[in-house]
Enzyme design. Structure first.
Site, mmCIF file in Angstrom:
data_model
loop_
_atom_site.group_PDB
_atom_site.id
_atom_site.type_symbol
_atom_site.label_atom_id
_atom_site.label_comp_id
_atom_site.label_asym_id
_atom_site.label_seq_id
_atom_site.Cartn_x
_atom_site.Cartn_y
_atom_site.Cartn_z
ATOM 1 N N HIS A 29 1.948 4.638 6.322
ATOM 2 C CA HIS A 29 0.669 3.897 5.901
ATOM 3 C C HIS A 29 -0.026 3.737 7.197
ATOM 4 C CE1 HIS A 29 1.598 3.074 2.032
ATOM 5 N NE2 HIS A 29 2.776 2.530 2.205
ATOM 6 N N PHE A 82 -9.351 -4.829 5.208
ATOM 7 C CA PHE A 82 -8.374 -4.616 4.405
ATOM 8 C C PHE A 82 -8.387 -3.115 3.824
ATOM 9 C CE2 PHE A 82 -8.651 -9.584 4.215
ATOM 10 C CZ PHE A 82 -7.289 -9.620 4.473
#
Length: 85
Positions: free
Chosen positions: A4, A49
Site C-alpha cells: 500500500h 486519507f
C-alpha cells in the site's frame, strides 16, 4: 512496509535518483517539480486519507492546469483490470 506504500516509494526513489526531495506542502499534498528531458514534471504525494486522495490530485490539476491525459497514477490495487479505475 506493505504494498500500500508502493506509490510513495516509487516517487521517493525517483526523487532521490534525481537529487531532489518531495517536501513542498500545497493542495493537501507534498510535491516537487523537476525537468525530465524537455518535460516539466510534478511529483505529488497526497496527504489525505487514501479514499480522499483524488481531492488533492484534482486541486493540483486545476491549479496548475494539468489535463487528465498528462496524469500518471501509481497505485497498488492489483485487483483492478488494467486500463480501468
Amino acid at each position: 512496509k506493505t504494498r500500500h506504500n508502493i506509490g510513495f516509494e516509487v516517487l521517493d526513489h525517483f526523487a532521490s535518483s534525481e537529487g531532489i526531495s518531495i517536501r513542498k506542502s500545497e493542495h493537501k499534498a507534498v510535491t516537487a517539480r523537476l525537468n525530465v528531458g524537455e518535460a516539466r514534471v510534478m511529483l505529488a504525494k497526497p496527504q489525505t486519507f487514501m479514499n480522499l486522495s483524488g481531492d488533492s490530485v484534482t486541486s493540483l490539476m486545476r491549479y496548475y492546469k494539468i489535463s487528465k491525459e498528462r496524469l500518471l497514477v501509481i497505485f497498488d490495487d492489483l485487483d483492478t483490470e488494467v486500463g480501468h479505475l
